[in-house]
Each structure stands twice: as C-alpha cells, then as structure tokens.
Design an enzyme around this catalytic site. Sequence first.
Site, short mmCIF file in Angstrom:
data_model
loop_
_atom_site.label_atom_id
_atom_site.label_comp_id
_atom_site.label_asym_id
_atom_site.label_seq_id
_atom_site.Cartn_x
_atom_site.Cartn_y
_atom_site.Cartn_z
N LYS A 151 -6.71 -30.55 -25.29
CA LYS A 151 -7.23 -31.76 -25.92
C LYS A 151 -6.10 -32.36 -26.75
CE LYS A 151 -10.71 -33.48 -29.17
NZ LYS A 151 -11.75 -33.12 -30.16
N TYR A 154 -6.34 -27.49 -28.78
CA TYR A 154 -6.30 -28.81 -29.40
C TYR A 154 -4.90 -29.09 -29.92
CZ TYR A 154 -8.42 -32.70 -32.12
OH TYR A 154 -8.77 -33.93 -32.62
#
Length: 321
Positions: A168, A143
């Site tokens: 992400k 992330y």
Amino acid sequence: MTSAALAARLTDVAGPLFFPVTAFGPDGAVDLDAFRAHVRTGIDSGAAAVFACCGTGEFHALAPEEFRLVVAAAVEETAGQVPVVAGAGYGTALAVHYAKLAAEAGADGLLAMPPYLVVAGQEGLLAHYTALAGATGLETIVYQRDNAVFTPETVLALARTPGVIGLKDGVGDLDLMQRIVSAVRSGMPGRDFLYFNGLPTAELTGLAYRGIGVTLYSSAVFAFAPDIALAFYRALDSGDDDLVNALLDHFYRPLVELRAKGRGYAVSLVKAAVRLEGLDVGPVRTPLTEPPAAHVEELAGIIANGRALLEKHGSGQEEQG
C-alpha cells in the site's frame, strides 16, 4: 476469519476499501456498539473490505486489549461477508504482538504500518516485515509511507517473502511506484502481487495510479459518505469522466484543501464527518485534536455539494455493479 485467501478476495473487488473510525464513548472508552453500527453501515453500503484499527481507526491510540476487542467486533459484524484486515505497527516485538492479537480476534489479514519513529535502512525494514509476516498465518500488506519507503529491490524481496501479498503506497511518488511495479513484474513473472493507493484522499490521485495499473485504493470518504465514494468508484471504473471530474473539482479537491488546514485532519475530519452524518463516534484521542466549528461547517458544505453533484448527474450509480 474465512477460509478463502485474502489476496484472492482483494483481487477483483467491486467497491472501495473501508477504513472505519474507532468509536469512543463519553467516558473515553471504546464504544463497541457505535463501532459495530459504523461497520454495518459500511458493509451494507458496498464496502469491499474492512480495514479495522488502521490509521483512520487511530491504531496509535489503542491499547492492545482495546485493539483486540475492536478487531473482534469488526470480524463479528462482517460475519465473513467481506474480509477484515487489522493494523499492526510499532517496533518488531510490538508489531508481532498486535499481529497475534489480530489473529486471535479472527482477522483475515494485516496492514503492516511503519515502525515507530526510527528511520531504518532497507535491510532492517526487510527484516522487520519478514518477521511480522512470519509471526502468524495472516496474509500481510506492507504500508509504504513516512519512515518506511522502499527501493524497488526491497519490494521485490518483500514479494518473495511468504505471507506478504501486497504494498500500500502512502508516498505518492509515481516514478518510484512505476519502478516498483516493473521490478516485481520482471523479477517474479506471473506473481499476483497487490498494489494499493493509500494516500489520505486516494480518489484525488485515482486516475494517475490507474495509469500504472493500481486500481485498489483506501477511501476515507467511504467512512462518512459511502454514497459519494461508491458513485465515484463506479464512475471511475466505468469511464464516466463527467462525474469523475465533477466530483474531483467540486468535492474531493475542496476536501483535500480543507484537510490541509489542520494537523491530523486526515483522521479528525473523517471522524467529525461521521458525526455530521448522525452516528456519534466520539472525538479523536490525544494527541490529535478536533477541528474548530468553522472547519466542521465547511466540511458539511463540501459533503452537501458532493450529494448535489450526484443528484445533478442522475446519481443512479447504485443500480450499477
């Protein structure tokens, strides 16, 4: 946990990625029954995957034993219908500990969140995520946000790291993302590396991310209004520009503008909305705080407007896909 690889199960999904809130009871303890009901609603509504105990699920506020219980409840409730991805964060030692708890609970993969507080260089970040990805057999999505922003060269190195299947993005720098996509594509031809739009209300930037080939996204709206989130997903996928633009103009933009009115609203507004929809998932845990009544009333109006738009446009999206 299922035998199918997480990357394969997320490659061609037919719905939004569901990030459930974590339910708490009147005594402040985790309410597993309410959480299971929340997860079941999401699965029945067409979620492509369940991301448990991540940002919307207040990972930061969960003790390790609570985390394991919640992830296990998600795994049991999904029963293999869709993959379950669990959050893992903090420093390397704690992130590895949470990763192992997630594996014990039966998760299919990990969402590796930024390290706690420290601002590290690219070499340190790469070492951190390499250690995390190698700690279990779980496939890992990294992330990017806040204090974990990567150069294209670092993402290429992550893509070459065993166990890392995707990135992400929670930064929203499309120039950087285009360079990342290009670096991985040219540096590893044929590599199926996954990219996710992970901004707080990802639908608002869905069109822009699709322009660089990023179609997967996390939907906070799906947690409280899966009908609206799924209608938008299908409209975006099918090229129904009228519905896409109507929802962007009269639902998603007002929602984002409301979210900007308070600290932590990316979580507390979602939880308030779940309660508005009839499921008591309790309040957020400190240091987050609840939105005032006026903002909750505004939120209710925005949701009502979203559903009115579906009705006006014939809703009918449920018969597609």
